[in-house]
Design a protein around this motif. Structure first.
Motif, PDB file in Angstrom:
ATOM      1  N   ASN A 104       0.955  -1.108   0.273  1.00  0.00           N
ATOM      2  CA  ASN A 104      -0.065   0.115  -0.006  1.00  0.00           C
ATOM      3  C   ASN A 104       0.881   1.335   0.073  1.00  0.00           C
ATOM      4  O   ASN A 104       0.412   2.079   0.832  1.00  0.00           O
ATOM      5  CB  ASN A 104      -0.802  -0.047   1.293  1.00  0.00           C
ATOM      6  N   ARG A 163      -4.546   4.393  -2.867  1.00  0.00           N
ATOM      7  CA  ARG A 163      -5.734   5.003  -3.394  1.00  0.00           C
ATOM      8  C   ARG A 163      -6.466   3.731  -4.336  1.00  0.00           C
ATOM      9  O   ARG A 163      -7.464   3.311  -4.273  1.00  0.00           O
ATOM     10  CB  ARG A 163      -5.788   6.172  -4.029  1.00  0.00           C
ATOM     11  N   TRP A 164      -5.530   3.265  -5.168  1.00  0.00           N
ATOM     12  CA  TRP A 164      -5.783   2.170  -5.933  1.00  0.00           C
ATOM     13  C   TRP A 164      -6.258   0.768  -5.095  1.00  0.00           C
ATOM     14  O   TRP A 164      -7.081   0.191  -5.694  1.00  0.00           O
ATOM     15  CB  TRP A 164      -5.002   1.576  -6.892  1.00  0.00           C
ATOM     16  N   ASN A 165      -5.881   0.634  -3.766  1.00  0.00           N
ATOM     17  CA  ASN A 165      -6.062  -0.391  -3.164  1.00  0.00           C
ATOM     18  C   ASN A 165      -7.338  -0.272  -2.329  1.00  0.00           C
ATOM     19  O   ASN A 165      -7.887  -1.246  -1.690  1.00  0.00           O
ATOM     20  CB  ASN A 165      -5.008  -1.004  -2.157  1.00  0.00           C
ATOM     21  N   ALA A 166      -7.744   1.214  -1.902  1.00  0.00           N
ATOM     22  CA  ALA A 166      -8.854   1.399  -1.414  1.00  0.00           C
ATOM     23  C   ALA A 166      -9.994   1.253  -1.950  1.00  0.00           C
ATOM     24  O   ALA A 166     -10.284   0.884  -3.215  1.00  0.00           O
ATOM     25  CB  ALA A 166      -8.675   2.969  -0.588  1.00  0.00           C
ATOM     26  N   ASP A 167     -11.303   1.495  -1.480  1.00  0.00           N
ATOM     27  CA  ASP A 167     -12.589   1.592  -1.858  1.00  0.00           C
ATOM     28  C   ASP A 167     -12.798   2.638  -2.867  1.00  0.00           C
ATOM     29  O   ASP A 167     -12.127   3.669  -2.751  1.00  0.00           O
ATOM     30  CB  ASP A 167     -13.813   1.828  -0.838  1.00  0.00           C
ATOM     31  N   ALA A 168     -13.483   2.632  -3.820  1.00  0.00           N
ATOM     32  CA  ALA A 168     -13.739   3.661  -4.869  1.00  0.00           C
ATOM     33  C   ALA A 168     -14.227   5.068  -4.170  1.00  0.00           C
ATOM     34  O   ALA A 168     -15.017   4.785  -3.060  1.00  0.00           O
ATOM     35  CB  ALA A 168     -15.065   3.286  -5.828  1.00  0.00           C
ATOM     36  N   ASP A 169     -13.885   6.074  -4.424  1.00  0.00           N
ATOM     37  CA  ASP A 169     -14.177   7.189  -4.034  1.00  0.00           C
ATOM     38  C   ASP A 169     -15.307   7.934  -4.718  1.00  0.00           C
ATOM     39  O   ASP A 169     -15.920   7.319  -5.532  1.00  0.00           O
ATOM     40  CB  ASP A 169     -13.120   8.243  -3.845  1.00  0.00           C
ATOM     41  N   ASP A 179     -15.288   8.265  -8.467  1.00  0.00           N
ATOM     42  CA  ASP A 179     -15.649   6.843  -9.078  1.00  0.00           C
ATOM     43  C   ASP A 179     -16.812   6.290  -8.978  1.00  0.00           C
ATOM     44  O   ASP A 179     -17.258   6.027 -10.214  1.00  0.00           O
ATOM     45  CB  ASP A 179     -14.753   5.953  -8.252  1.00  0.00           C
ATOM     46  N   ARG A 197     -10.440  -1.965  -7.531  1.00  0.00           N
ATOM     47  CA  ARG A 197     -11.262  -0.943  -6.880  1.00  0.00           C
ATOM     48  C   ARG A 197     -12.253  -0.720  -7.817  1.00  0.00           C
ATOM     49  O   ARG A 197     -13.566  -0.726  -7.281  1.00  0.00           O
ATOM     50  CB  ARG A 197     -10.252   0.433  -6.958  1.00  0.00           C
ATOM     51  N   ARG A 232     -14.851  -3.936  -8.087  1.00  0.00           N
ATOM     52  CA  ARG A 232     -15.598  -4.120  -7.002  1.00  0.00           C
ATOM     53  C   ARG A 232     -16.841  -3.041  -6.828  1.00  0.00           C
ATOM     54  O   ARG A 232     -17.856  -3.584  -6.501  1.00  0.00           O
ATOM     55  CB  ARG A 232     -14.724  -3.981  -5.614  1.00  0.00           C
ATOM     56  N   ALA A 233     -16.450  -2.105  -7.040  1.00  0.00           N
ATOM     57  CA  ALA A 233     -17.360  -0.735  -6.843  1.00  0.00           C
ATOM     58  C   ALA A 233     -18.544  -1.004  -8.036  1.00  0.00           C
ATOM     59  O   ALA A 233     -19.776  -0.987  -7.755  1.00  0.00           O
ATOM     60  CB  ALA A 233     -17.015   0.614  -7.204  1.00  0.00           C
TER      61      ALA A 233
END
Length: 224
Positions: free
Chosen positions: A25, A49-55, A58, A78, A81-82
């Protein structure tokens, strides 16, 4: 496909800083050399950020598209998944074994493959997604858009995240470098803003449907 695959792909080879950063990360820095002008430039790419949830940017994008969605350069998944959470049929493709491994471990539908190789359901995708600068894959924006046309249904759309400079139109030889000094092999890359992509799209029989900015990011929608 008649388009030749790049000899090196994003972040591959060398010390593999992209793969290491995905697992840790980390933030990695994409250092680029402008082939035309010989000028060095540097962009920071936040792998965390790429490993996190979509903002929210997105999610706003994904709420406006129709499936099935092909996420080109999906990374660790990311956006895949979203999209699934929003009820969209989606497939992610990426050339990074580590990114695909992470996405697969999370149960996401992804393939370790270049967009320029044979893909499932060619000619049937409704949305081709190119976010996080992935319009630059291969260093040839025209070739990428042309490939997307082959993948899309006749009513399909290409959704692109653009450079924030509307006049940007540059091709690079890039190298990923991390905070520990690890470097990848060089690879072809491109950056493009809104104005030049409209012209490139028009030459391929495509038109600009929409453009918008959100949270400091710039996007556009292109279709036949």
């Amino acid at each position: 496909m008649s388009i030749a695959l790049p000899l090196n792909t994003f972040g591959s080879g060398g010390a593999e800083p992209y793969a290491v950063a995905l697992r840790r990360n980390d933030v990695v820095t994409l250092k680029l050399r402008d082939n035309d002008q010989g000028q060095a430039s540097k962009s920071t790419m936040d792998v965390a950020r790429w490993n996190a949830d979509a903002d929210e940017a997105d999610l706003t994008l994904l709420r406006s598209v129709t499936g099935p969605v092909l996420d080109i350069g999906c990374g660790p998944g990311r956006m895949v998944r979203a999209a699934m959470d929003l009820g969209l049929v989606v497939l992610g493709v990426d050339v990074s074994p580590t990114a695909i491994e992470i996405a697969t471990e999370a149960g996401l539908p992804v393939l370790e493959r270049s967009v320029f190789e044979a893909l499932p359901a060619e000619g049937q995708w409704q949305t081709a997604l190119l976010v996080d600068g992935n319009i630059g894959i291969g260093g040839d924006v025209s070739a990428m858009l042309a490939r997307c046309v082959e993948l899309l249904s006749p009513t399909g759309e290409i959704v692109v995240e653009l450079h924030d400079d509307a006049d940007r139109n540059s091709t690079y030889v890039g190298r990923l470098v991390d905070a520990r000094g690890g470097e990848s092999a060089t690879f072809p890359w491109a950056e493009i803003g809104l104005r030049p992509i409209v012209g490139i799209a028009a030459a391929l029989g495509l038109r600009l449907v929409q453009s918008w900015e959100l949270d400091g990011r710039t996007f556009c929608r292109i279709a036949r």
